[in-house]
Motif scaffolding. Structure first.
Motif, short mmCIF file in Angstrom:
data_model
loop_
_atom_site.label_atom_id
_atom_site.label_comp_id
_atom_site.label_asym_id
_atom_site.label_seq_id
_atom_site.Cartn_x
_atom_site.Cartn_y
_atom_site.Cartn_z
N CYS A 196 32.01 46.31 35.67
CA CYS A 196 30.67 45.91 35.22
C CYS A 196 29.61 46.31 36.24
O CYS A 196 28.51 46.76 35.88
CB CYS A 196 30.62 44.39 34.99
N ALA A 197 29.93 46.15 37.52
CA ALA A 197 28.98 46.51 38.58
C ALA A 197 28.75 48.01 38.61
O ALA A 197 27.63 48.47 38.86
CB ALA A 197 29.51 46.03 39.93
N ILE A 226 36.14 30.15 36.57
CA ILE A 226 37.54 29.76 36.68
C ILE A 226 37.65 28.38 37.31
O ILE A 226 37.04 28.11 38.34
CB ILE A 226 38.33 30.77 37.55
N LEU A 282 25.08 39.77 35.32
CA LEU A 282 26.16 38.82 35.06
C LEU A 282 25.66 37.41 34.78
O LEU A 282 24.79 36.89 35.47
CB LEU A 282 27.08 38.79 36.30
N ASN A 315 21.11 35.27 38.63
CA ASN A 315 21.83 35.47 37.39
C ASN A 315 21.19 34.57 36.34
O ASN A 315 19.99 34.40 36.31
CB ASN A 315 23.34 35.22 37.56
N LEU A 352 35.01 42.83 36.93
CA LEU A 352 33.62 42.77 37.38
C LEU A 352 33.23 44.00 38.21
O LEU A 352 32.05 44.36 38.26
CB LEU A 352 33.35 41.47 38.14
N VAL A 353 34.20 44.63 38.86
CA VAL A 353 33.89 45.90 39.56
C VAL A 353 33.43 46.93 38.52
O VAL A 353 32.46 47.66 38.74
CB VAL A 353 35.12 46.42 40.35
N PHE A 407 40.49 25.25 38.44
CA PHE A 407 41.88 25.14 38.85
C PHE A 407 42.56 23.94 38.24
O PHE A 407 42.02 22.85 38.22
CB PHE A 407 41.98 25.10 40.37
N ARG A 451 39.69 39.05 37.05
CA ARG A 451 38.24 38.88 36.95
C ARG A 451 37.52 39.82 37.93
O ARG A 451 36.53 40.45 37.59
CB ARG A 451 37.91 37.42 37.26
N GLY A 452 38.06 39.89 39.15
CA GLY A 452 37.48 40.78 40.16
C GLY A 452 37.55 42.23 39.71
O GLY A 452 36.57 42.98 39.86
N ALA A 453 38.69 42.64 39.15
CA ALA A 453 38.85 44.02 38.70
C ALA A 453 37.87 44.34 37.57
O ALA A 453 37.22 45.40 37.57
CB ALA A 453 40.29 44.24 38.23
N ALA A 483 41.86 35.21 38.61
CA ALA A 483 40.73 35.55 39.49
C ALA A 483 40.80 37.01 39.93
O ALA A 483 39.77 37.69 40.03
CB ALA A 483 40.71 34.63 40.71
N GLN A 484 42.00 37.51 40.16
CA GLN A 484 42.13 38.93 40.54
C GLN A 484 41.73 39.84 39.38
O GLN A 484 41.04 40.84 39.57
CB GLN A 484 43.56 39.23 40.98
N GLU A 504 27.58 33.64 34.38
CA GLU A 504 28.85 32.90 34.47
C GLU A 504 28.66 31.51 33.87
O GLU A 504 27.68 30.83 34.18
CB GLU A 504 29.28 32.77 35.92
N LEU A 554 25.68 46.28 35.06
CA LEU A 554 25.48 45.13 34.16
C LEU A 554 25.09 43.88 34.94
O LEU A 554 25.58 43.65 36.05
CB LEU A 554 26.77 44.84 33.38
#
Lengths: 181, 181
Positions: free
Chosen positions: B92-93, B69, B99, B165, B89-90, B71, B85-87, B82-83, B101, B97
């Motif tokens: 995926c974790a 990401i 990662l 990664n 990736l949880v 800006f 993305r966080g949701a 970004a939020q 980037e 998986l």
């Protein structure tokens, strides 16, 4: 009412659980989730998610309060914080918690009585309002407790709307602390 | 190898699953997770998390590729992204998986052959490389497939390091597409 406050961050996510009875609040627990900077991003986000889930299951809050993210020069840090926020909020959604989001100014105003309070004033008032024998450490935990206190005050003053989350006045427009105490 | 590409967004999260065999890639599935702007933030983030989890369980990818990401003037949109993305990736974790980037420039360079390619060139190459009979829609799904293709190319060229990664060269420094085809 039991409220979970969260101060999100990829390296340190503060959390604090408070319980309100009438106009009084007490802290049930607080702490800080620390993730290893050497771990992959996915692992760190899951760590935050899983620990917040564990806190919710242990202390059974019904509502969650969290600070809004604002951008400064350090946008890389803001991305990391927003991702951590997303991971934590997924855990809150899994447990059906209702969300209140607050600006830093709203939190300061609710806890100290002025939106221009400094960090130490906020920490002092958190300790005082929760009648804690010592200053909550680390700062992230104190900030999380401050968010929870802000939520408790605004809910008791203005009520809670599921549809729009917290129905809150614009920062600076609402009454000074104490007018309803 | 099966790779999941994700193009995160709070309103629209594109996803695409590709399978690589030697130097060829084919698309297994793609789509877009749309969340209701009228729903609470927590519900929208959980929607993204749960749907990504469902995609992973159905198509069993081993690795995930996602765009970094950056800006711009619209920082509010970046926080939401970004939020989300966080949701994602949880999820995926949760499934273990690994990662990768990538910057937008790296994705363009890997898919089109130049980091300055425009959106239409990327979409054309995604369709061509995956031998699709029609253009993947919506654009979020095409962008997710592009991230997955970028990951596939870089992994086949440079290998995969769990610790760091993807071990990738700086944008602009690696070989043009086609030199190993």
């Amino acid at each position: 009412m039991i409220i979970l406050g969260i101060d999100p961050g990829l390296a340190n996510t503060g959390w604090g659980v408070i319980e309100t009875r009438g106009s009084s609040c007490r802290a049930r627990a607080y702490g800080c989730i620390q993730t290893d900077a050497k771990s992959p991003l996915t692992v760190r986000l899951k760590h935050i998610h899983d620990d917040i889930l564990m806190v919710i299951e242990k202390y059974t809050p019904e509502q969650v309060a969290i600070e809004e993210i604002f951008f400064s020069a350090n946008s890389r840090s803001a991305v990391a914080t927003a991702q951590a926020r997303g991971a934590a909020l997924v855990a809150c959604a899994t447990c059906g918690l209702e969300l209140g989001e607050y600006t830093p100014m709203q939190i300061k105003q609710a806890v100290v009585g002025t939106g221009t309070a400094d960090k130490h004033q906020v920490q002092y008032m958190v300790r005082s309002l929760l009648r804690l024998s010592e200053q909550p450490k680390p700062d992230h935990a104190a900030d999380a407790l401050a968010a929870a206190l802000c939520h408790a005050h605004l809910v008791s003053w203005y009520g809670f709307s599921k549809k729009q989350n917290i129905e809150r006045p614009a920062a600076g427009s609402y009454r000074e602390r104490g007018t309803r105490e």
